[in-house]
Design an enzyme around this catalytic site. Structure first.
Site, mmCIF file in Angstrom:
data_model
loop_
_atom_site.group_PDB
_atom_site.id
_atom_site.type_symbol
_atom_site.label_atom_id
_atom_site.label_comp_id
_atom_site.label_asym_id
_atom_site.label_seq_id
_atom_site.Cartn_x
_atom_site.Cartn_y
_atom_site.Cartn_z
ATOM 1 N N GLU A 118 0.833 -1.213 0.000
ATOM 2 C CA GLU A 118 0.000 0.000 0.000
ATOM 3 C C GLU A 118 0.863 1.257 0.000
ATOM 4 O O GLU A 118 0.548 2.246 -0.668
ATOM 5 C CB GLU A 118 -0.926 0.026 1.234
ATOM 6 C CG GLU A 118 -1.996 -1.059 1.245
ATOM 7 C CD GLU A 118 -3.086 -0.861 0.183
ATOM 8 O OE1 GLU A 118 -3.043 0.139 -0.553
ATOM 9 O OE2 GLU A 118 -3.967 -1.734 0.091
ATOM 10 N N ARG A 122 0.707 3.823 -3.198
ATOM 11 C CA ARG A 122 0.085 5.132 -2.936
ATOM 12 C C ARG A 122 1.138 6.220 -2.742
ATOM 13 O O ARG A 122 1.071 7.280 -3.361
ATOM 14 C CB ARG A 122 -0.810 5.066 -1.700
ATOM 15 C CG ARG A 122 -1.951 4.076 -1.867
ATOM 16 C CD ARG A 122 -2.932 4.146 -0.713
ATOM 17 N NE ARG A 122 -3.757 2.954 -0.664
ATOM 18 C CZ ARG A 122 -5.039 2.933 -0.308
ATOM 19 N NH1 ARG A 122 -5.644 4.029 0.030
ATOM 20 N NH2 ARG A 122 -5.722 1.802 -0.273
ATOM 21 N N ASP A 245 -4.836 -9.554 -8.626
ATOM 22 C CA ASP A 245 -5.105 -8.572 -9.694
ATOM 23 C C ASP A 245 -3.896 -7.828 -10.282
ATOM 24 O O ASP A 245 -3.487 -8.057 -11.427
ATOM 25 C CB ASP A 245 -6.185 -7.573 -9.226
ATOM 26 C CG ASP A 245 -5.967 -6.991 -7.815
ATOM 27 O OD1 ASP A 245 -4.895 -7.213 -7.236
ATOM 28 O OD2 ASP A 245 -6.868 -6.294 -7.310
ATOM 29 N N GLU A 361 -11.823 0.941 -10.564
ATOM 30 C CA GLU A 361 -11.395 0.079 -11.677
ATOM 31 C C GLU A 361 -12.301 0.122 -12.898
ATOM 32 O O GLU A 361 -11.847 0.138 -14.040
ATOM 33 C CB GLU A 361 -11.223 -1.364 -11.200
ATOM 34 C CG GLU A 361 -10.001 -1.625 -10.320
ATOM 35 C CD GLU A 361 -10.134 -1.159 -8.874
ATOM 36 O OE1 GLU A 361 -11.222 -0.679 -8.485
ATOM 37 O OE2 GLU A 361 -9.147 -1.267 -8.117
HETATM 38 C C1 DMJ Z 1 -6.179 0.766 -5.100
HETATM 39 O O1 DMJ Z 1 -5.415 0.968 -3.974
HETATM 40 C C2 DMJ Z 1 -5.404 0.123 -6.213
HETATM 41 O O2 DMJ Z 1 -6.056 0.330 -7.432
HETATM 42 C C3 DMJ Z 1 -5.177 -1.357 -5.995
HETATM 43 O O3 DMJ Z 1 -4.551 -1.958 -7.087
HETATM 44 C C4 DMJ Z 1 -6.499 -2.038 -5.751
HETATM 45 N N1 DMJ Z 1 -7.287 -1.395 -4.745
HETATM 46 C C5 DMJ Z 1 -7.429 0.031 -4.733
HETATM 47 C C6 DMJ Z 1 -8.601 0.573 -5.527
HETATM 48 O O4 DMJ Z 1 -9.684 -0.205 -5.616
#
Ligand code: DMJ
Length: 454
Positions: A118, A122, A245, A361
């Protein structure tokens, strides 16, 4: 039956008139300018709520109107994640003030364990893209300091990163992790490497990606959980959803951003397996479900808000046909309840996990498809998503996720990806093309655009 043979009653005639008018309206030209300006004012509405009740902290809690710091002390999650969006949306004064606040107040010298994944997507991603947009070297210095503090995660027997690291002591913990957390690091660490001329960042993150791939099954799939000390899978469910993902996303994007031939080969091998075992045809629609990584046997017919990133990745890979078909399916998931759930069974069309935490997404995929096809259909789709999103998630002073997309009950949460991603992709979908040259950037998984300057 021929229409002329029907005895049309007045009321049926009225219904037909209404239906044909709304159909005509839905076909009418989309006013991109007006939508872009609505996105900007909704962004400001949420941003002002954050500033009023949570400024200097990680996230706003929009219902209780207080704040949340992920680790007890702030890491300025929302300001850092939002800065490049402020710039792209043209809020120059806000962007300047936020950048100044970050460079004067953000410190990573803190005795806290943070989640490497994270913090990388971010904060490291946000600092790097904002540095590229502003040229403010203090942002790059912060990124380098952060990158160096995160590096100990890679010191495991396999080279797969531990889940967490203490930013002050460098101690690590969390040996059970997943491909998303081991494989969604190379855009950020690789870019840091290129911008600082320090190969170590690229090498460690690339090794983590390769070590994940090397543990794929004989049919080419990866599982959900893996132990970084033994390298053994602890959960063999394979899918495109949470915990896997963005691993796939980074195989492709790193091939493009770094011209990395290994990444391209790993992507090509992986997408073959995904299209064989995860792809599912139901009622003539294309979906991607769960399969066991060793046998390929279908384990669940679920898709969800997170999986909705995949049309964008398929489009980026050149597979527009599957990308468009999957986006049509995601649209069905959204319109089933007027907003998409976290988990949706595409076989029964029922909601599994009912929350909607303001995820981006599906908007991201709409934006990519509009870029590749120029088809107004995607503007109409985006307008539908945006109107629903405003209708159900707007609060008096900000935005809130939903606990349940069926009842539309709100939750006391507004994560920073609302600014970093959701609003950014809505804006880019409707904004003038000159806002950002889509072909010249690669977005990290948190929607921070990275330019190849090397
Ligand atoms: C975000 O922090 C990123 O896109 C991550 O890959 C998946 N989850 C969240 C948004 O849904």
């Amino acid at each position: 039956m021929k229409l002329s043979k029907l005895k049309i009653s007045t009321s049926l005639f009225l219904v037909l008139a209404v239906v044909s008018t709304s159909f005509a309206q839905s076909r009418s030209k989309i006013d991109k300018k007006q939508l872009a300006s609505r996105v900007k004012s909704e962004f400001l509405h949420a941003w002002n709520g954050y500033k009023k009740y949570a400024w200097g902290h990680d996230d706003l809690k929009p219902l209780s109107k207080t704040y949340k710091d992920w680790y007890g002390q702030t890491l300025l999650m929302t300001p850092v994640d939002s800065l490049d969006t402020l710039i792209l949306l043209g809020f120059k004064d806000e962007a300047d003030a936020t950048r100044k606040y970050i460079t004067e107040n953000l410190s990573f010298d803190k005795d806290i364990y943070v989640q490497n994944f994270e913090i990388t997507i971010r904060l490291l991603g946000g600092l790097l893209s904002s540095y590229q947009m502003t040229g403010d070297v203090k942002l790059l210095n912060l990124a380098e300091d952060l990158g160096a503090r995160l590096l100990p995660v890679f010191d495991s027997p396999t080279g797969l990163p531990y889940k967490s690291v203490n930013l002050k002591t460098g101690k690590t913990r969390g040996e059970i992790t997943n491909p998303a957390e081991t494989g969604t690091l190379l855009i950020e660490f690789g870019t840091l490497s290129k911008l600082t001329n320090k190969p170590v960042f690229y090498e460690k993150a690339k090794r983590a990606l390769v070590e994940t791939y090397n543990r794929r099954s004989s049919i080419g799939l990866v599982g959900t959980n893996i132990n970084v000390e033994t390298g053994k899978w602890t959960n063999t469910d394979s899918h495109l959803s949470a915990e896997i993902d963005s691993y796939y996303e980074y195989l492709l994007k790193c091939a493009i951003l770094f011209d990395d031939a290994d990444c391209r080969k790993m992507w090509q091998e992986s997408i073959r397996a995904i299209n064989k075992y995860n792809a599912d045809e139901v009622r003539g629609e294309l979906w991607y479900g769960h399969a066991d990584m060793n046998t390929g046997k279908r384990t669940a017919t679920t898709f969800g808000a997170l999986d909705a990133f995949f049309p964008a990745v398929l489009a980026l890979s050149g597979d527009l046909d599957r990308a468009q078909r999957l986006q049509d399916s995601a649209y069905k998931m959204w319109t089933a309840h007027g907003i998409e759930p976290e988990e949706f069974d595409y076989q029964t069309m029922r909601v599994g996990a009912p929350a909607y935490p303001l995820r981006p997404e599906i908007v991201e995929s709409t934006y990519y498809l509009y870029q590749y096809t120029n088809d107004e259909k995607y503007l109409r789709m985006g307008a539908r998503f945006f109107n629903d999103f405003v209708k159900y998630c707007r609060t008096d002073e900000a935005y809130a996720g939903l606990k349940n997309v069926v009842t539309k009950e709100k939750s006391d949460s507004m994560q920073s990806f609302l600014f970093a991603e959701t609003f950014k992709y809505y804006y880019l979908l409707f904004a003038a093309p000159k806002t950002l040259d889509f072909k010249r950037v690669v977005f990290n998984t948190e929607a921070h655009p990275i330019k190849k300057t090397w």
